[in-house]
Design a protein around this motif. Structure first.
Motif, mmCIF file in Angstrom:
data_model
loop_
_atom_site.group_PDB
_atom_site.id
_atom_site.type_symbol
_atom_site.label_atom_id
_atom_site.label_comp_id
_atom_site.label_asym_id
_atom_site.label_seq_id
_atom_site.Cartn_x
_atom_site.Cartn_y
_atom_site.Cartn_z
ATOM 1 N N LEU A 165 -2.119 -2.261 -18.090
ATOM 2 C CA LEU A 165 -1.315 -2.868 -17.029
ATOM 3 C C LEU A 165 0.161 -2.527 -17.222
ATOM 4 O O LEU A 165 0.879 -2.260 -16.250
ATOM 5 N N GLY A 166 0.622 -2.514 -18.459
ATOM 6 C CA GLY A 166 2.009 -2.125 -18.714
ATOM 7 C C GLY A 166 2.305 -0.727 -18.212
ATOM 8 O O GLY A 166 3.382 -0.455 -17.671
ATOM 9 N N SER A 167 1.355 0.159 -18.363
ATOM 10 C CA SER A 167 1.514 1.531 -17.885
ATOM 11 C C SER A 167 1.565 1.580 -16.366
ATOM 12 O O SER A 167 2.400 2.276 -15.777
ATOM 13 N N VAL A 168 0.679 0.834 -15.713
ATOM 14 C CA VAL A 168 0.657 0.778 -14.241
ATOM 15 C C VAL A 168 1.963 0.168 -13.715
ATOM 16 O O VAL A 168 2.529 0.639 -12.724
ATOM 17 N N ILE A 169 2.446 -0.864 -14.379
ATOM 18 C CA ILE A 169 3.725 -1.472 -13.990
ATOM 19 C C ILE A 169 4.852 -0.451 -14.080
ATOM 20 O O ILE A 169 5.681 -0.340 -13.173
ATOM 21 N N THR A 170 4.893 0.317 -15.162
ATOM 22 C CA THR A 170 5.949 1.314 -15.332
ATOM 23 C C THR A 170 5.885 2.356 -14.226
ATOM 24 O O THR A 170 6.914 2.757 -13.671
ATOM 25 N N ALA A 171 4.674 2.793 -13.884
ATOM 26 C CA ALA A 171 4.515 3.773 -12.809
ATOM 27 C C ALA A 171 5.013 3.210 -11.484
ATOM 28 O O ALA A 171 5.693 3.900 -10.713
ATOM 29 N N ALA B 79 0.823 -1.212 0.000
ATOM 30 C CA ALA B 79 0.000 0.000 0.000
ATOM 31 C C ALA B 79 0.856 1.260 0.000
ATOM 32 O O ALA B 79 0.475 2.283 -0.599
ATOM 33 N N ASP B 80 2.013 1.219 0.652
ATOM 34 C CA ASP B 80 2.882 2.391 0.695
ATOM 35 C C ASP B 80 3.437 2.721 -0.688
ATOM 36 O O ASP B 80 3.633 3.895 -1.027
ATOM 37 N N LEU B 81 3.702 1.701 -1.475
ATOM 38 C CA LEU B 81 4.198 1.917 -2.827
ATOM 39 C C LEU B 81 3.155 2.662 -3.656
ATOM 40 O O LEU B 81 3.484 3.602 -4.399
ATOM 41 N N ILE B 82 1.897 2.256 -3.533
ATOM 42 C CA ILE B 82 0.826 2.934 -4.272
ATOM 43 C C ILE B 82 0.693 4.376 -3.809
ATOM 44 O O ILE B 82 0.501 5.300 -4.619
ATOM 45 N N LYS B 83 0.832 4.600 -2.517
ATOM 46 C CA LYS B 83 0.789 5.973 -2.003
ATOM 47 C C LYS B 83 1.932 6.801 -2.581
ATOM 48 O O LYS B 83 1.763 7.985 -2.882
ATOM 49 N N ASP B 84 3.096 6.180 -2.734
ATOM 50 C CA ASP B 84 4.232 6.883 -3.324
ATOM 51 C C ASP B 84 3.953 7.288 -4.767
ATOM 52 O O ASP B 84 4.299 8.399 -5.202
ATOM 53 N N VAL B 85 3.337 6.385 -5.526
ATOM 54 C CA VAL B 85 2.969 6.721 -6.905
ATOM 55 C C VAL B 85 2.074 7.953 -6.916
ATOM 56 O O VAL B 85 2.306 8.916 -7.667
ATOM 57 N N ARG B 86 1.073 7.948 -6.066
ATOM 58 C CA ARG B 86 0.100 9.044 -6.069
ATOM 59 C C ARG B 86 0.691 10.342 -5.521
ATOM 60 O O ARG B 86 0.291 11.434 -5.953
ATOM 61 N N ARG B 87 1.622 10.233 -4.628
ATOM 62 C CA ARG B 87 2.267 11.426 -4.097
ATOM 63 C C ARG B 87 3.222 12.039 -5.133
ATOM 64 O O ARG B 87 3.291 13.263 -5.291
ATOM 65 N N ASN B 88 3.933 11.189 -5.875
ATOM 66 C CA ASN B 88 4.937 11.670 -6.822
ATOM 67 C C ASN B 88 4.384 11.930 -8.217
ATOM 68 O O ASN B 88 5.019 12.635 -9.010
ATOM 69 N N SER C 65 13.795 11.789 -21.555
ATOM 70 C CA SER C 65 14.732 12.305 -20.555
ATOM 71 C C SER C 65 14.030 13.148 -19.500
ATOM 72 O O SER C 65 14.567 13.365 -18.410
ATOM 73 N N ALA C 66 12.821 13.600 -19.818
ATOM 74 C CA ALA C 66 12.042 14.394 -18.862
ATOM 75 C C ALA C 66 11.077 13.530 -18.053
ATOM 76 O O ALA C 66 10.440 14.012 -17.115
ATOM 77 N N ALA C 67 10.967 12.249 -18.419
ATOM 78 C CA ALA C 67 9.971 11.368 -17.813
ATOM 79 C C ALA C 67 10.538 10.602 -16.620
ATOM 80 O O ALA C 67 11.742 10.629 -16.341
ATOM 81 N N ASP C 68 9.645 9.904 -15.920
ATOM 82 C CA ASP C 68 10.024 9.037 -14.807
ATOM 83 C C ASP C 68 10.007 7.564 -15.197
ATOM 84 O O ASP C 68 10.424 6.705 -14.419
ATOM 85 N N GLY C 69 9.504 7.276 -16.381
ATOM 86 C CA GLY C 69 9.462 5.910 -16.883
ATOM 87 C C GLY C 69 9.007 5.928 -18.329
ATOM 88 O O GLY C 69 8.346 6.878 -18.776
ATOM 89 N N VAL C 70 9.366 4.891 -19.077
ATOM 90 C CA VAL C 70 9.007 4.790 -20.488
ATOM 91 C C VAL C 70 8.381 3.426 -20.746
ATOM 92 O O VAL C 70 8.914 2.396 -20.332
ATOM 93 N N PRO D 106 4.185 10.187 -11.123
ATOM 94 C CA PRO D 106 5.249 10.005 -12.114
ATOM 95 C C PRO D 106 4.785 10.225 -13.549
ATOM 96 O O PRO D 106 3.706 9.786 -13.939
ATOM 97 N N LEU D 107 5.626 10.901 -14.302
ATOM 98 C CA LEU D 107 5.356 11.121 -15.722
ATOM 99 C C LEU D 107 5.819 9.888 -16.492
ATOM 100 O O LEU D 107 7.005 9.556 -16.486
#
Length: 258
Positions: A194-200, A3-12, A53-58, A14-15
């Motif tokens: 799902l691939g997008s969620v995994i990348t995030a 659950a903390d990981l999901i909170k981190d996604v929502r707090r940050n 280069s501006a993103a957090d994941g591809v 990520p692009l």
């Protein structure tokens, strides 16, 4: 599920830079937004390196690949590797045509992927394991555990096989996930999102095991939650409820309460 990981996604927020297929762009963008990430869709060769280069994941998804898009995908992946951000490959329908096979060969030669995800037939093809496929769908049978391990070891990456049971192989260990619902197989782009969620999730910096297990488990529980809502009668009514479910926290999904 962490659950903390999901909170981190929502707090940050990520692009996530998507080089994905035309069919699923809108669904993927809305699904990632609901989950807590920020989607950007950019495939022009002149801008992909800068965007990555501006993103957090591809995320690289070959679902509707064209010859013009392949160099852009390679440039984006190389840029992401240089920055040290996660790069995920979804080799949609790789076994269907020689063009797709050759494209994935080039991608895996030029880019170091953080994770490769797909159905059993797609990943089996990557390691020359016989497995029947029809278009972008896997219809055969085989040893998915052996395939997912082989992909991870061959490409020095984490690997995810999706299906009734999901198989994840990372850092020398095999994990499984059984959450999910058959209605996911009745909507276009469920695997792509799902691939997008995994990348995030991979962008958080948690261990790959935590990121991958959290992504597939949360996704499956969101599908289960959506499917049991009283106003869901089939794929059409399931889809918007699924998007809603992706915005909930893990406790709500597990308790089946809004």
């Amino acid at each position: 599920m962490n659950a903390d990981l999901i909170k981190d996604v929502r707090r940050n927020n990520p692009l996530i830079h998507h080089l994905t297929n035309q069919v699923v762009m809108n669904f993927t963008a809305n699904g990632l937004l609901a989950f807590g990430g920020a989607p950007v869709m950019a495939k022009a060769e002149k801008e992909v390196a800068e965007m990555a280069s501006a993103a957090d994941g591809v995320l690289i998804n070959i679902g509707t690949l064209t010859p013009e898009e392949l160099p852009a995908m390679i440039k984006a992946g190389i840029s992401a590797n240089r920055k040290g951000i996660p790069v995920v490959l979804d080799p949609v329908g790789v076994a269907a045509t020689d063009f797709r096979k050759d494209a994935v060969k080039q991608l895996t030669e030029e880019i170091q992927f953080t994770a490769i995800k797909g159905n059993a037939g797609e990943l089996a093809h990557l390691v020359s394991t016989p497995w029947e496929a029809r278009g972008v769908d896997s219809v055969g049978d085989g040893d998915a555990k052996e395939v997912v391990q082989s992909v991870a070891e061959t490409f020095q990456t984490s690997a995810v096989i999706t299906g009734k049971t999901d198989f994840i192989y990372t850092d020398g260990n095999l994990y499984t996930n059984d959450s999910g619902h058959p209605l996911l197989g009745k909507i276009t782009g469920a695997g792509c999102l799902l691939g997008s969620v995994i990348t995030a999730c991979l962008s958080t910096g948690y261990a790959a095991k935590d990121s991958l297990l959290t992504a597939v488990s949360f996704y499956g529980h969101a599908a289960e939650f959506a499917a049991q809502q009283h106003n869901v009668a089939g794929p059409g009514s399931f889809l918007p409820m699924f998007i809603d479910a992706l915005s909930l926290d893990s406790a709500q999904l597990l308790e089946r309460k809004i």
